[in-house]
Design a protein around this motif. Structure first.
Motif, mmCIF file in Angstrom:
data_model
loop_
_atom_site.group_PDB
_atom_site.id
_atom_site.type_symbol
_atom_site.label_atom_id
_atom_site.label_comp_id
_atom_site.label_asym_id
_atom_site.label_seq_id
_atom_site.Cartn_x
_atom_site.Cartn_y
_atom_site.Cartn_z
ATOM 1 N N THR A 1 -4.184 5.518 -10.827
ATOM 2 C CA THR A 1 -4.249 3.937 -10.378
ATOM 3 C C THR A 1 -3.704 3.557 -9.300
ATOM 4 N N PRO A 2 -2.463 3.869 -9.236
ATOM 5 C CA PRO A 2 -1.642 3.307 -7.956
ATOM 6 C C PRO A 2 -2.180 3.604 -6.481
ATOM 7 N N THR B 1 -0.132 15.497 -5.475
ATOM 8 C CA THR B 1 0.372 15.922 -4.115
ATOM 9 C C THR B 1 -0.326 14.883 -3.042
ATOM 10 N N ILE B 2 0.457 15.283 -1.926
ATOM 11 C CA ILE B 2 -0.260 14.191 -0.804
ATOM 12 C C ILE B 2 -1.467 14.517 -0.522
ATOM 13 N N VAL C 1 1.053 -1.212 -0.090
ATOM 14 C CA VAL C 1 -0.207 0.111 -0.005
ATOM 15 C C VAL C 1 0.962 1.443 0.107
ATOM 16 N N CYS C 2 1.975 1.272 0.878
ATOM 17 C CA CYS C 2 2.621 2.324 0.818
ATOM 18 C C CYS C 2 3.431 2.660 -0.297
ATOM 19 N N VAL D 1 3.239 6.081 -2.847
ATOM 20 C CA VAL D 1 4.312 6.826 -3.106
ATOM 21 C C VAL D 1 4.545 6.738 -4.561
ATOM 22 N N LYS D 2 3.977 5.816 -5.341
ATOM 23 C CA LYS D 2 4.180 5.913 -6.678
ATOM 24 C C LYS D 2 3.452 7.010 -7.037
ATOM 25 N N SER D 3 2.202 6.973 -6.794
ATOM 26 C CA SER D 3 1.157 8.276 -7.395
ATOM 27 C C SER D 3 1.914 9.525 -7.015
ATOM 28 N N ILE D 4 2.580 9.811 -5.731
ATOM 29 C CA ILE D 4 3.023 11.191 -5.431
ATOM 30 C C ILE D 4 4.297 11.444 -6.501
#
Length: 237
Positions: free
Chosen positions: A163-164, A79-80, A66-67, A71-74
């Protein structure tokens, strides 16, 4: 000549026995045996091992995934705050998936040999032996296999960068679901909402098994009209 009805031998591996119950399977599987000792499923030790999962394996294996997804989308430009919103949306969608699977797949009525066998492996075993602590959470191998079509489904509707995070949110929802489910069976909550949720879920197991399909909440039971009646309502009727 009178043909004797098939009887399940609880002292032998169960999986390939239950199918022989045919039309009587549904009645049998919804008569729970309350014991912390789970039955043996297979004669083969490897297959038997694969059916048993410690609850802590779920967060240990899937929370790092999950993490990584978030992080991949960030790293792909979000943005967070955006990722947090997508994660919450993924969790929300998971609650609907949880309800839908439980109501329409896990509680499908079967009566043929192979359909009974598949249903017992999927969910019937949990209703027959609801306190079996090693068969409460979904085996990681099966989860990994199911992740593939679910990932493709999310990717079909979402963009490559969202998607991630959306999938990660759904996966986080699954982890919350499995851990909550285990706690509702083996934890001893003393305060609401956990105490009420435990009562709600055990009601599904031991009182009215065709209602109350939500595990992490009763939201979708309320929306789709599958809330179980209260005990007082049942007495008045």
């Amino acid at each position: 000549m009178v043909v004797q009805e098939f009887t399940v031998d609880l002292n032998k591996p169960l999986v390939f026995q239950v199918g022989h119950l045919e039309e009587r399977y549904q009645e049998w599987v919804h008569q729970p045996i309350v014991s912390k000792e789970g039955p043996r499923f297979f004669g083969n030790d490897v297959l038997e091992f694969l059916t048993r999962t410690k609850w802590w394996a779920v967060p240990t294996i899937w929370l790092p995934v999950v993490c990584w997804l978030l992080v991949k989308s960030i790293r792909m430009g979000h943005t967070i705050q955006e990722v947090a919103l997508m994660t919450l949306f993924g969790i929300f969608i998971w609650t609907l998936i949880e309800y839908t699977l439980h109501r329409f797949l896990f509680h499908i009525e079967t009566k043929t040999y192979w359909a009974n066998t598949a249903h017992y492996l999927l969910h019937g075993c949990h209703h027959k032996h609801p306190m079996d602590s090693l068969r409460l959470v979904f085996p990681p191998t099966a989860t990994a296999i199911l992740c593939v079509p679910f990932w493709k489904l999310v990717a079909f509707f979402a963009t490559p960068t969202t998607t991630p995070a959306l999938f990660g949110g759904g996966l986080l929802g699954y982890v919350m679901y499995d851990c909550t489910h285990y706690y509702l069976h083996h934890g001893q909550p003393s305060k609401d909402p956990a105490k009420n949720l435990k009562r709600y879920h055990l009601n599904h197991h031991f009182r009215i098994q065709n209602k109350g399909f939500g595990i992490t909440s009763s939201l979708w039971d309320y929306v789709f009209g599958t809330l179980p009646p209260s005990k007082t309502t049942g007495k008045n009727n």
